[in-house]
Design a protein around this motif. Structure first.
Motif, PDB file in Angstrom:
ATOM      1  N   ALA A 133       0.827  -1.205   0.000  1.00  0.00           N
ATOM      2  CA  ALA A 133       0.000   0.000   0.000  1.00  0.00           C
ATOM      3  C   ALA A 133       0.861   1.255   0.000  1.00  0.00           C
ATOM      4  O   ALA A 133       0.526   2.259  -0.643  1.00  0.00           O
ATOM      5  N   LEU A 134       1.977   1.206   0.704  1.00  0.00           N
ATOM      6  CA  LEU A 134       2.893   2.348   0.720  1.00  0.00           C
ATOM      7  C   LEU A 134       3.609   2.497  -0.623  1.00  0.00           C
ATOM      8  O   LEU A 134       3.847   3.611  -1.087  1.00  0.00           O
ATOM      9  N   ALA A 135       3.950   1.374  -1.242  1.00  0.00           N
ATOM     10  CA  ALA A 135       4.669   1.425  -2.521  1.00  0.00           C
ATOM     11  C   ALA A 135       3.774   1.901  -3.659  1.00  0.00           C
ATOM     12  O   ALA A 135       4.242   2.593  -4.566  1.00  0.00           O
ATOM     13  N   ARG A 136       2.507   1.503  -3.637  1.00  0.00           N
ATOM     14  CA  ARG A 136       1.513   1.909  -4.636  1.00  0.00           C
ATOM     15  C   ARG A 136       2.039   1.790  -6.076  1.00  0.00           C
ATOM     16  O   ARG A 136       2.136   2.786  -6.809  1.00  0.00           O
ATOM     17  N   PRO A 137       2.353   0.583  -6.532  1.00  0.00           N
ATOM     18  CA  PRO A 137       2.779   0.428  -7.933  1.00  0.00           C
ATOM     19  C   PRO A 137       1.631   0.755  -8.887  1.00  0.00           C
ATOM     20  O   PRO A 137       0.462   0.715  -8.510  1.00  0.00           O
ATOM     21  N   ALA A 138       1.982   1.067 -10.114  1.00  0.00           N
ATOM     22  CA  ALA A 138       0.959   1.387 -11.113  1.00  0.00           C
ATOM     23  C   ALA A 138       0.146   0.153 -11.485  1.00  0.00           C
ATOM     24  O   ALA A 138      -1.038   0.269 -11.806  1.00  0.00           O
ATOM     25  N   PHE A 139       0.783  -1.029 -11.438  1.00  0.00           N
ATOM     26  CA  PHE A 139       0.111  -2.271 -11.805  1.00  0.00           C
ATOM     27  C   PHE A 139       0.513  -3.396 -10.857  1.00  0.00           C
ATOM     28  O   PHE A 139       1.616  -3.385 -10.311  1.00  0.00           O
ATOM     29  N   LEU A 140      -0.382  -4.346 -10.712  1.00  0.00           N
ATOM     30  CA  LEU A 140      -0.047  -5.618 -10.093  1.00  0.00           C
ATOM     31  C   LEU A 140      -0.133  -6.694 -11.177  1.00  0.00           C
ATOM     32  O   LEU A 140      -1.125  -6.772 -11.902  1.00  0.00           O
ATOM     33  N   VAL A 141       0.903  -7.494 -11.297  1.00  0.00           N
ATOM     34  CA  VAL A 141       0.897  -8.647 -12.187  1.00  0.00           C
ATOM     35  C   VAL A 141       0.641  -9.875 -11.316  1.00  0.00           C
ATOM     36  O   VAL A 141       1.317 -10.072 -10.304  1.00  0.00           O
ATOM     37  N   MET A 142      -0.340 -10.692 -11.696  1.00  0.00           N
ATOM     38  CA  MET A 142      -0.759 -11.795 -10.839  1.00  0.00           C
ATOM     39  C   MET A 142      -1.064 -13.032 -11.682  1.00  0.00           C
ATOM     40  O   MET A 142      -1.294 -12.946 -12.884  1.00  0.00           O
ATOM     41  N   ARG A 183      -2.057  -2.043 -22.279  1.00  0.00           N
ATOM     42  CA  ARG A 183      -2.733  -1.128 -23.204  1.00  0.00           C
ATOM     43  C   ARG A 183      -4.227  -1.029 -22.894  1.00  0.00           C
ATOM     44  O   ARG A 183      -4.818   0.051 -22.956  1.00  0.00           O
ATOM     45  N   ALA A 184      -4.842  -2.172 -22.545  1.00  0.00           N
ATOM     46  CA  ALA A 184      -6.269  -2.151 -22.211  1.00  0.00           C
ATOM     47  C   ALA A 184      -6.523  -1.324 -20.958  1.00  0.00           C
ATOM     48  O   ALA A 184      -7.503  -0.569 -20.890  1.00  0.00           O
ATOM     49  N   ALA A 185      -5.648  -1.444 -19.965  1.00  0.00           N
ATOM     50  CA  ALA A 185      -5.808  -0.662 -18.740  1.00  0.00           C
ATOM     51  C   ALA A 185      -5.669   0.830 -19.031  1.00  0.00           C
ATOM     52  O   ALA A 185      -6.400   1.661 -18.468  1.00  0.00           O
ATOM     53  N   ASP A 186      -4.757   1.185 -19.927  1.00  0.00           N
ATOM     54  CA  ASP A 186      -4.589   2.596 -20.278  1.00  0.00           C
ATOM     55  C   ASP A 186      -5.805   3.136 -21.029  1.00  0.00           C
ATOM     56  O   ASP A 186      -6.190   4.298 -20.847  1.00  0.00           O
ATOM     57  N   ARG A 187      -6.401   2.292 -21.852  1.00  0.00           N
ATOM     58  CA  ARG A 187      -7.607   2.747 -22.569  1.00  0.00           C
ATOM     59  C   ARG A 187      -8.759   3.016 -21.606  1.00  0.00           C
ATOM     60  O   ARG A 187      -9.604   3.886 -21.873  1.00  0.00           O
ATOM     61  N   ARG A 188      -8.788   2.250 -20.511  1.00  0.00           N
ATOM     62  CA  ARG A 188      -9.848   2.487 -19.516  1.00  0.00           C
ATOM     63  C   ARG A 188      -9.640   3.794 -18.780  1.00  0.00           C
ATOM     64  O   ARG A 188     -10.567   4.329 -18.171  1.00  0.00           O
ATOM     65  N   GLY A 189      -8.405   4.303 -18.819  1.00  0.00           N
ATOM     66  CA  GLY A 189      -8.117   5.581 -18.191  1.00  0.00           C
ATOM     67  C   GLY A 189      -7.856   5.443 -16.701  1.00  0.00           C
ATOM     68  O   GLY A 189      -7.902   4.352 -16.130  1.00  0.00           O
ATOM     69  N   PRO A 190      -7.571   6.571 -16.041  1.00  0.00           N
ATOM     70  CA  PRO A 190      -7.302   6.528 -14.601  1.00  0.00           C
ATOM     71  C   PRO A 190      -8.531   6.060 -13.831  1.00  0.00           C
ATOM     72  O   PRO A 190      -9.666   6.272 -14.243  1.00  0.00           O
TER      73      PRO A 190
END
Length: 289
Positions: A209-218, A274-281
């Motif tokens: 939570a402190l690191a807050r990465p832009a994405f999680l890969v799972m 790319r799909a996540a970016d299309r969804r926007g913030p």
């Protein structure tokens, strides 16, 4: 003196003829490694292989599980391997090699796979196996196809943003791993690299939570909660740090081994960025009423 020269010349000619004689491809190949299984399925003739490992047909681990169900397999006990009368044993890890050594498999060649944590390692493994099974041209074609598939993915969409490969029980995949290489190839920076973590470590929900990465890969099968390990990946604290819309899922069989499935995993990862970016913030998830 003349007789000595003639003898030496005859020996040289005999040696040259032996070296020039083509070696027969192996016909009783036994695999003792999941990654070797997948390369054998891609590069060897079905009739050359006496046994893959039992893991080859496991859909949770193997990228060739469907095809491997039609191939014979072994559970890798020393007695079982000896009964198969192999002429080539491939991918034997140290412990298995030590277990087989007392059986004196003198007729069997043994090779280990190069480490496959990046494209270079994968290509070296392909070349090694293709040569060992007598089909070097297939190896060249497989490498060319993988390079073409990687080139077709296009520009890396990650743009230097931070991502974390987060697993059950809070395990974080770090540097020097195949997943780390996949993330770098799509332009993502591994959080573990930024934190100076080893190839495998743990990171608490609070630390994430402190690191807050832009994405999680799972792993793909963690999309739903099935046990305590996966429940932590759906905790409100984690959802607040990295909303579900910023999760990137890859099936585990595509990341267990570096091999022909590598390009497919990278393409899947890039497409999801790319799909996540299309969804926007996305709006932060609230953890309190």
């Amino acid at each position: 003196m003349r007789r000595h020269l003639l003898t030496v010349l005859a020996a040289i000619l005999a040696s040259s003829s032996a070296e020039a004689a083509p070696r027969q491809p192996p016909r009783r190949i036994v695999s003792l490694d999941l990654c070797a299984d997948q390369l054998l399925v891609a590069l060897a003739d079905r009739g050359q292989v006496a046994a893959l490992t039992e893991w080859a047909r496991d859909p949770d681990l193997s990228a060739v599980a469907d095809e491997a169900r039609r191939w014979p397999f072994t559970r890798r006990s020393a007695e079982e391997v000896m009964a198969l009368r192999p002429d080539l044993v491939i991918g034997a890890p140290f412990r298995t090699r030590a277990a087989i050594a007392p059986l004196q498999l003198a007729a069997a060649a043994m090779i280990d796979l190069p480490v496959q944590n990046d494209v270079g390692g994968i290509e070296r493994a392909i070349v090694t196996v293709a040569a060992a099974v007598g089909h070097p041209a297939r190896g060249k074609r497989l490498i060319a196809a993988m390079r073409a598939d990687l080139a077709a993915i296009g520009p890396p969409p990650g743009r230097g943003r931070v991502a974390a490969y987060y697993q059950r029980q809070g395990y974080l995949t770090g540097t020097g791993t195949l997943v780390d290489d996949m993330m770098a190839r799509v332009g993502l920076v591994n959080l573990a690299r930024r934190l100076g973590r080893p190839p495998l470590s743990t990171l608490s929900l609070e630390e994430m939570a402190l690191a807050r990465p832009a994405f999680l890969v799972m792993e793909a099968d963690t999309r739903v909660t099935t046990d305590r390990g996966t429940a932590a990946l759906h905790h409100p604290v984690l959802d607040a740090a990295v909303p579900p819309a910023r999760r990137l899922y890859i099936p585990q069989p595509l990341t267990v081994c570096g091999g022909p499935a590598y390009a497919r995993a990278v393409a899947l990862l890039a497409a999801q960025v790319r799909a996540a970016d299309r969804r926007g913030p996305v709006r932060p998830v609230r953890t309190t009423p």
